[in-house]
Design an enzyme around this catalytic site. Structure first.
Site, PDB file in Angstrom:
ATOM      1  CG  ASN A   7      -1.835   1.137   1.332  1.00 39.63           C
ATOM      2  OD1 ASN A   7      -1.455   2.275   1.066  1.00 39.63           O
ATOM      3  ND2 ASN A   7      -3.073   0.887   1.710  1.00 39.63           N
ATOM      4  CG  HIS A  10       0.864   6.331   4.723  1.00 43.47           C
ATOM      5  ND1 HIS A  10      -0.017   7.333   5.068  1.00 43.47           N
ATOM      6  CD2 HIS A  10       0.327   5.182   5.191  1.00 43.47           C
ATOM      7  CE1 HIS A  10      -1.030   6.807   5.734  1.00 43.47           C
ATOM      8  NE2 HIS A  10      -0.849   5.509   5.834  1.00 43.47           N
ATOM      9  CG  HIS A  43      -8.342   4.079   0.958  1.00 41.33           C
ATOM     10  ND1 HIS A  43      -8.477   3.908   2.316  1.00 41.33           N
ATOM     11  CD2 HIS A  43      -9.584   4.385   0.504  1.00 41.33           C
ATOM     12  CE1 HIS A  43      -9.744   4.095   2.656  1.00 41.33           C
ATOM     13  NE2 HIS A  43     -10.435   4.392   1.570  1.00 41.33           N
ATOM     14  NE  ARG A  45      -9.603   8.281   4.410  1.00 39.47           N
ATOM     15  CZ  ARG A  45      -9.895   7.417   5.395  1.00 39.47           C
ATOM     16  NH1 ARG A  45      -9.158   6.347   5.577  1.00 39.47           N
ATOM     17  NH2 ARG A  45     -10.889   7.658   6.207  1.00 39.47           N
ATOM     18  NE  ARG A  49      -7.695  11.078   5.616  1.00 36.51           N
ATOM     19  CZ  ARG A  49      -8.175  10.493   6.713  1.00 36.51           C
ATOM     20  NH1 ARG A  49      -7.417   9.665   7.409  1.00 36.51           N
ATOM     21  NH2 ARG A  49      -9.391  10.739   7.130  1.00 36.51           N
ATOM     22  CB  THR A 101      -9.703   1.551   7.289  1.00 40.49           C
ATOM     23  OG1 THR A 101      -9.204   2.271   6.165  1.00 40.49           O
ATOM     24  CG2 THR A 101     -11.085   1.023   6.984  1.00 40.49           C
ATOM     25  CD  GLU A 151      -7.154  -6.267   2.902  1.00 35.80           C
ATOM     26  OE1 GLU A 151      -7.180  -6.252   1.664  1.00 35.80           O
ATOM     27  OE2 GLU A 151      -6.495  -5.465   3.585  1.00 35.80           O
ATOM     28  CG  HIS A 192      -5.735  -1.727   9.531  1.00 39.54           C
ATOM     29  ND1 HIS A 192      -5.398  -1.235  10.760  1.00 39.54           N
ATOM     30  CD2 HIS A 192      -6.104  -0.658   8.786  1.00 39.54           C
ATOM     31  CE1 HIS A 192      -5.584   0.075  10.759  1.00 39.54           C
ATOM     32  NE2 HIS A 192      -6.010   0.457   9.580  1.00 39.54           N
TER      33      HIS A 192
END
Ligand code: PXP
Length: 239
Positions: A7, A10, A43, A45, A49, A101, A151, A192
């Protein structure tokens, strides 16, 4: 063979902090793939963001890179995702003020809505996954509404491990859910809050086929480099 999804949200968070172009998530997607990521997760969003519309469009157009696009059930976002055509979709719950999340979808409340969204993506041959808590009822509903994958939200088990608290009950729940989903023909993913230790624990569950990991990978990369961290995770997941 278990797969690693990296992912890169960031990378975009860091770029956005300056409002300029560096570090570039598109470059990150290509770099992570070269370093051994089996897929790239982003993601989109509702508050944009981190990943922006143009990032998502460009990343999904990259050749030979499988992209897993995480989205909420918001109708505007669903429309955008159908347009962008990623390889995979993961539907997640979203609250504006949350830092990340916080839990899985409420499948009981959103069953009909999710069923319709899944059907729309499946019509376009897009693999569709639901981000859920480790709950047997949620696995049964996922089957009923024809999700390709689930997931499992691993935030709780990850926190217990990090706090040196007993995590065996939570792990048992994940194990049982993974078994049942697999029996139903639903592919199981996990994600996560995962770090090396929690990934090692969860990788013992043979039914989990894919790990989607973000924050820890990007954080560790500051010290050890993205290639090295991806290699380390691949070693854990695939050994
Ligand atoms: N999987 C899903 C569905 C997520 O929403 C997230 C967080 O965006 C992750 C995996 C990655 O979580 P983390 O950044 O804590 O590794």
């Amino acid at each position: 063979m278990k797969r690693l999804g990296v992912n890169i949200d960031h990378i975009a968070t860091l770029r956005n902090a300056r409002g300029e172009k560096h570090p570039d998530p598109i470059f990150a997607a290509k770099f992570a793939k070269k370093a051994g990521a089996n897929s790239i997760t982003i993601h989109l969003r509702e508050d944009r963001r981190h990943i922006k519309d143009l990032d998502a469009k460009k990343i999904c157009k990259l050749k030979n890179i499988l992209v897993n696009l995480e989205i909420s059930t918001n109708s505007e976002i669903v429309r955008k995702a159908l347009n962008i055509k990623p390889d995979f979709i993961c539907i997640v719950p979203e609250k504006r003020k949350e830092i990340t999340t916080e839990g899985g979808l409420n499948l009981i409340k959103n069953k009909k809505k999710l069923q319709k969204i899944i059907a729309r993506f499946k019509k376009q041959n897009i693999r569709t996954s639901l981000f859920i808590n480790p709950s047997i009822l949620d696995i049964k509903i996922s089957k009923e509404i024809k999700a390709d994958c689930v997931e499992i939200h691993t935030g709780r088990v990850a926190n217990l491990v990090k706090l040196n608290k007993s995590y065996s009950n939570e792990l048992k729940k994940i194990f049982k859910c993974s078994k049942l989903a697999n029996k139903f023909g639903i592919e199981v993913h996990a994600g996560h809050g995962l770090d090396y230790k929690t990934t090692k624990i969860l990788s013992k569950i043979k039914e989990i086929k894919e790990f989607n990991i973000g924050h820890y990978i990007i954080g560790e990369s500051i010290f050890f480099g993205l290639s090295k961290v991806i290699k380390n995770f691949n070693k854990i997941i695939k050994s």
